[in-house]
Design an enzyme around this catalytic site. Sequence first.
Site, short mmCIF file in Angstrom:
data_model
loop_
_atom_site.label_atom_id
_atom_site.label_comp_id
_atom_site.label_asym_id
_atom_site.label_seq_id
_atom_site.Cartn_x
_atom_site.Cartn_y
_atom_site.Cartn_z
N GLU A 187 2.59 31.96 -33.08
CA GLU A 187 1.60 31.12 -32.38
C GLU A 187 0.96 31.98 -31.29
O GLU A 187 1.66 32.39 -30.35
CB GLU A 187 2.23 29.87 -31.75
CG GLU A 187 2.62 28.82 -32.76
CD GLU A 187 3.10 27.52 -32.12
OE1 GLU A 187 2.66 27.20 -31.01
OE2 GLU A 187 3.94 26.85 -32.74
N GLU A 247 10.22 26.39 -31.47
CA GLU A 247 10.29 26.30 -29.99
C GLU A 247 11.49 25.48 -29.52
O GLU A 247 11.34 24.56 -28.71
CB GLU A 247 8.98 25.72 -29.43
CG GLU A 247 7.80 26.64 -29.66
CD GLU A 247 6.54 26.24 -28.90
OE1 GLU A 247 6.48 25.12 -28.37
OE2 GLU A 247 5.60 27.06 -28.85
#
Length: 541
Positions: free
Chosen positions: A298, A179
């Site tokens: 995710e 991320e």
Amino acid sequence: MPDHQPVPRPRVTLHTDFRVGPVDRRLFGSFVEHLGRAVYTGIYEPGHATADEHGFRRDVADLTRELGATVLRYPGGNFVSNYRWEDGVGPVSERKPFLDLAWRTVEPNLVGTDEFLQWAEREGFEPMLAVNLGTRGVEAAAALVEYCNGEAGTRWADLRIAHGRAEPYGVHLWCLGNEMDGPWQIGHKDAHEYGRLAAEAGKAMKLVDPTVSLVVCGSSSMQMNTFGEWEQTVLSYTYDLVDHISMHAYYEELDGDRASFLGSGTAMDRFIDRVVASADAVGARRRSDKKITISFDEWNVWYLESRFPGETNLPVQRDAPRIIEDVYSALDAVVVGDLLVTLLNHADRVPVAALAQLVNVIAPIMTEPGGEAWRQPTFHPFATTARLARGEALDVRVDSPTTTTTRHGEVPLVTAAATHDPETGALALFLTNRSAEPVEVDVEHLGLGVELTEGWRMVADHEAAVEGPAHARKVVGSCWSAVDLGADVTVVTSGGTGRTRTTVALAPESWTALAGTATTDRPATAPPNTFREPGRIPSET
Ligand SMILES: O=[N+]([O-])c1ccc(O[C@@H]2O[C@@H](CO)[C@H](O)[C@H]2O)cc1
């Protein structure tokens, strides 16, 4: 749904020759981060009654296998962006605790790369490791690949051997950071900074081990301001180097808006289409025949907006604090089942995915320190899909009425996915009824005889989720059940095995899996190549 009108009869049509792509087993991955109690008192708890000689809980490993988890991503997540992997290897007595800035938790370094990889190997899970591209870079990433996969005779491989592991681990899947578009990420970067670093780190990692498969970071969610631009910029630096781009998405019920929450699978579907379009745009500009696929590493229901903010900016914690231990309802489980429907329908472009996370932290498996381990309601649709979805995802056509939701606009009320294993004839069908009314669905199996042998369903209720194993069992006891194949499903075959109609009664706000075998009248020749998947264009021969 808001108007509570009777739902017009939806229809699902499928044929085993019309396929999306093979169901990669790695679609049923999960995620273990050094966060809260995922590792300590999650997978690892020396002294627990079920602990093995290495200190890992057997009850959790057994439930992980029952869940059907294949790939396990490790060690983060946000954690990895300030992790020094060297601090977590070597004699445990010499390892020093460090302050993890992502979760403001003291990491004791009792479990590190060797412990995790050896546990995964013993238990039969494939590891997917992330390197730190937040506070570190090319050198540390290449060194970790060498530590894991190198043969004897060079510094980092020899260090692994000195630590008691002679054989290389052969870790195949590697995430180039985590991320990196998120302002919360330690060492957050803009797309150009990250793209350049990912390209150089990935290049070095492949020079150490050319067989590794790389995942470059996509956006942390579709809501990021940089979404789309991020994917294209990052891939402009890494297109020829990486195999996958990551996607992350969490969904939650907000303000009691069940219709939007139940439509989350459609939001995921659009998100995948947009990332595929962004990646293909980069490929098109490069006149490349290569297709980048997605590691959806995710995804889950997470009460991120409504509950998570209160869990940030806490004082520094130690001893495996309880962080984001979301408790799930049957409604959450229906949504998880429906998100899997979306993933199966994109099997051509999504070969890898990870339910975030595995244990205690937004997880299907919960534990009590020194106590039992149990299944949250979300465990069941995941485990059932992982068990039944075999072979190839079929390109099902769903003709469903729609509803207009506040958050996602128009979404279908009924969704479906199907898989077929040409070797065994196993057929599985996954259906979600997002409406608040019961629905009968006609499933037309073209060219097939169908015999159904089992079915499972999760039906949402209106109970609030309450912490603890007793409540989880109560929810599962009242909301998860075997489908009565005599009463809820009728199979009508017309014209031999030429056409079968299965009519399935779906309860309001429910997810259903049906499985059995399919027989065909066709001669046993290979079907025409009708995959949607890239790289499966029929050959000339
Ligand atoms: O939208 N957000 O505010 C947001 C915040 C944190 C966040 O973190 C991700 O989710 C965490 C839990 O799985 C992982 O460590 C990280 O990769 C993902 C999304």
